[in-house]
Design a protein around this motif. Structure first.
Motif, short mmCIF file in Angstrom:
data_model
loop_
_atom_site.label_atom_id
_atom_site.label_comp_id
_atom_site.label_asym_id
_atom_site.label_seq_id
_atom_site.Cartn_x
_atom_site.Cartn_y
_atom_site.Cartn_z
N HIS A 103 18.57 66.24 -0.61
CA HIS A 103 18.54 65.40 -1.81
C HIS A 103 19.75 64.47 -1.87
O HIS A 103 19.63 63.27 -2.18
N LEU A 104 20.93 64.97 -1.52
CA LEU A 104 22.14 64.15 -1.51
C LEU A 104 22.01 63.02 -0.50
O LEU A 104 22.37 61.87 -0.79
N ALA A 105 21.50 63.33 0.69
CA ALA A 105 21.32 62.29 1.71
C ALA A 105 20.35 61.21 1.22
O ALA A 105 20.56 60.02 1.46
N ALA A 106 19.29 61.64 0.51
CA ALA A 106 18.34 60.67 -0.02
C ALA A 106 18.98 59.78 -1.07
O ALA A 106 18.71 58.57 -1.13
N ASN A 107 19.85 60.33 -1.92
CA ASN A 107 20.53 59.53 -2.94
C ASN A 107 21.58 58.61 -2.34
O ASN A 107 21.89 57.56 -2.90
N ASP A 108 22.16 59.00 -1.20
CA ASP A 108 23.09 58.11 -0.49
C ASP A 108 22.34 56.95 0.17
O ASP A 108 22.92 55.91 0.47
N GLY A 109 21.03 57.15 0.40
CA GLY A 109 20.24 56.23 1.19
C GLY A 109 20.27 54.77 0.76
O GLY A 109 20.47 53.88 1.59
N ALA A 155 21.69 55.93 -8.01
CA ALA A 155 20.88 57.15 -8.00
C ALA A 155 20.67 57.62 -9.43
O ALA A 155 21.51 57.41 -10.31
N GLY A 156 19.55 58.29 -9.66
CA GLY A 156 19.28 58.84 -10.98
C GLY A 156 17.79 58.97 -11.23
O GLY A 156 16.96 58.45 -10.46
N ALA A 157 17.45 59.64 -12.31
CA ALA A 157 16.05 59.86 -12.63
C ALA A 157 15.34 58.55 -12.98
O ALA A 157 14.16 58.38 -12.71
N PHE A 173 31.19 61.01 -7.03
CA PHE A 173 30.84 61.91 -8.14
C PHE A 173 29.79 62.93 -7.71
O PHE A 173 29.95 64.14 -7.89
N GLU A 174 28.71 62.44 -7.10
CA GLU A 174 27.63 63.36 -6.74
C GLU A 174 28.04 64.28 -5.59
O GLU A 174 27.66 65.46 -5.57
N THR A 175 28.81 63.77 -4.64
CA THR A 175 29.25 64.60 -3.52
C THR A 175 30.13 65.74 -4.03
O THR A 175 29.99 66.90 -3.62
N TRP A 176 31.05 65.44 -4.94
CA TRP A 176 31.88 66.49 -5.55
C TRP A 176 31.02 67.49 -6.32
O TRP A 176 31.20 68.70 -6.19
N THR A 177 30.07 66.98 -7.11
CA THR A 177 29.22 67.86 -7.90
C THR A 177 28.47 68.85 -7.00
O THR A 177 28.43 70.06 -7.27
N HIS A 178 27.88 68.35 -5.92
CA HIS A 178 27.11 69.23 -5.05
C HIS A 178 28.02 70.13 -4.21
O HIS A 178 27.60 71.24 -3.83
N ALA A 179 29.24 69.69 -3.93
CA ALA A 179 30.19 70.60 -3.26
C ALA A 179 30.48 71.79 -4.17
O ALA A 179 30.54 72.94 -3.70
N ASP A 180 30.65 71.53 -5.46
CA ASP A 180 30.84 72.64 -6.40
C ASP A 180 29.59 73.51 -6.51
O ASP A 180 29.68 74.73 -6.70
N ASP A 181 28.41 72.90 -6.39
CA ASP A 181 27.17 73.69 -6.38
C ASP A 181 27.15 74.64 -5.18
O ASP A 181 26.72 75.80 -5.30
#
Length: 293
Positions: A103-109, A155-157, A173-181
């Motif tokens: 999902h992260l890779a797709a949002n970076d796309g 990225a977003g809904a 922001f998203e990379t940090w968020t998913h690293a914490d996930d």
């Protein structure tokens, strides 16, 4: 192998005593030799050679590229040590760690595509997020600051467009968020970004906030006071003519950025408010919709 083969016929101690290369290696491992300190001009010479190969990023570009690069490196370090079982560990929004990285890779796309980065081939073993992120960083580091104002897809809904600068902050922001996930899935503590990166993320979220307010509020503003490292005070106008501050919301900066990522339930979020309490609650509900999930 035998000791004789390794030591060229000598015992280990005898070989080390007679071999200048081994003695130098041991000295290096034990600690720097004052006599072997590099000459003062070496650093300048190395930097000069590096700049001939590739010019350093412009200051404005580096301000948004470096935080993203640091978060990419931290997440990559987390992923590098995962076992097959850990790749399948459950996460709240994307079923497994693997699905979340896809999902992260797709949002970076969209940002990668804008910069001319080809999407990597899918890999059934290890998601190719890192390869794409690295190519994205190489491209953006070579751009000029003027390109940061170009409009790209965020990225977003909901489909939203913004500047490339905002898109790169969102990638941080998203990379940090998913690293914490990932850390949470592994039972490790969360890790906030450095204060200056945190402040940049908060500013990005507050800049996006007026778009997320459902009801139009003419001539109304809100002030956010974020405390702790990376905090500050911002007044957010909800329309170009906004002047009257209707609510003042105070909260911890890290908590607020996690609210932006929808990692806090708005009803449980710790904050203080002055002015219109209903408007403050509306603002926080809207802030929680700004994440990339």
């Amino acid at each position: 192998m035998t000791d004789a083969y390794l030591s060229n016929g000598h015992g280990a101690d005898g070989h080390v005593g007679s071999c200048p290369h081994c003695r130098a290696a041991i000295t290096f491992l034990d600690g720097p030799d004052p006599a072997a300190v590099a000459p003062p001009r070496l650093r300048a010479a190395v930097l000069t050679r590096a700049r001939r190969r590739r010019a350093p990023a412009e200051k404005g570009v580096a301000e948004v590229a470096v935080p993203y690069a640091e978060q990419v490196a931290l997440l990559d370090e987390l992923l590098a040590g995962l076992t097959t079982r850990q790749w399948g560990a459950p996460v709240a929004r994307h079923r497994t760690v693997r699905r979340m990285i896809e999902h992260l890779a797709a949002n970076d796309g969209p940002v990668a595509w804008f910069l001319g980065v080809r999407a990597p081939e899918p890999d059934p073993v290890y998601p190719r997020w890192r390869e794409q992120a690295g190519s994205l960083l190489q491209r953006v580091s070579a751009t000029t600051g003027a390109l940061l104002g170009a409009e790209v897809e965020l990225a977003g809904a909901k489909p939203v467009r913004g500047s490339l600068r905002h898109a790169l902050i969102q990638r941080t922001f998203e990379t940090w968020t998913h690293a914490d996930d990932v850390r949470q899935a592994l039972g490790r503590p969360a890790q906030p970004p450095p204060p200056d990166h945190l402040r940049m993320i908060a500013e990005f979220g507050l800049a996006m906030l007026p778009r997320a307010i459902r009801k139009s509020r003419r001539d109304v503003s809100a002030t956010f006071v974020l405390t702790g490292p990376g905090g500050g005070s911002w007044t957010v106008p909800l329309s170009p003519a906004s002047e009257r501050v209707t609510a003042v919301v105070s909260a911890d900066a890290v908590d607020f950025c996690r609210l932006l990522a929808d990692r806090w339930e708005p009803g449980c979020f710790p904050y203080a408010a002055e002015g219109d309490p209903a408007f403050a609650r509306e603002l926080l509900r809207a802030a929680a919709t700004l994440g990339c999930d």
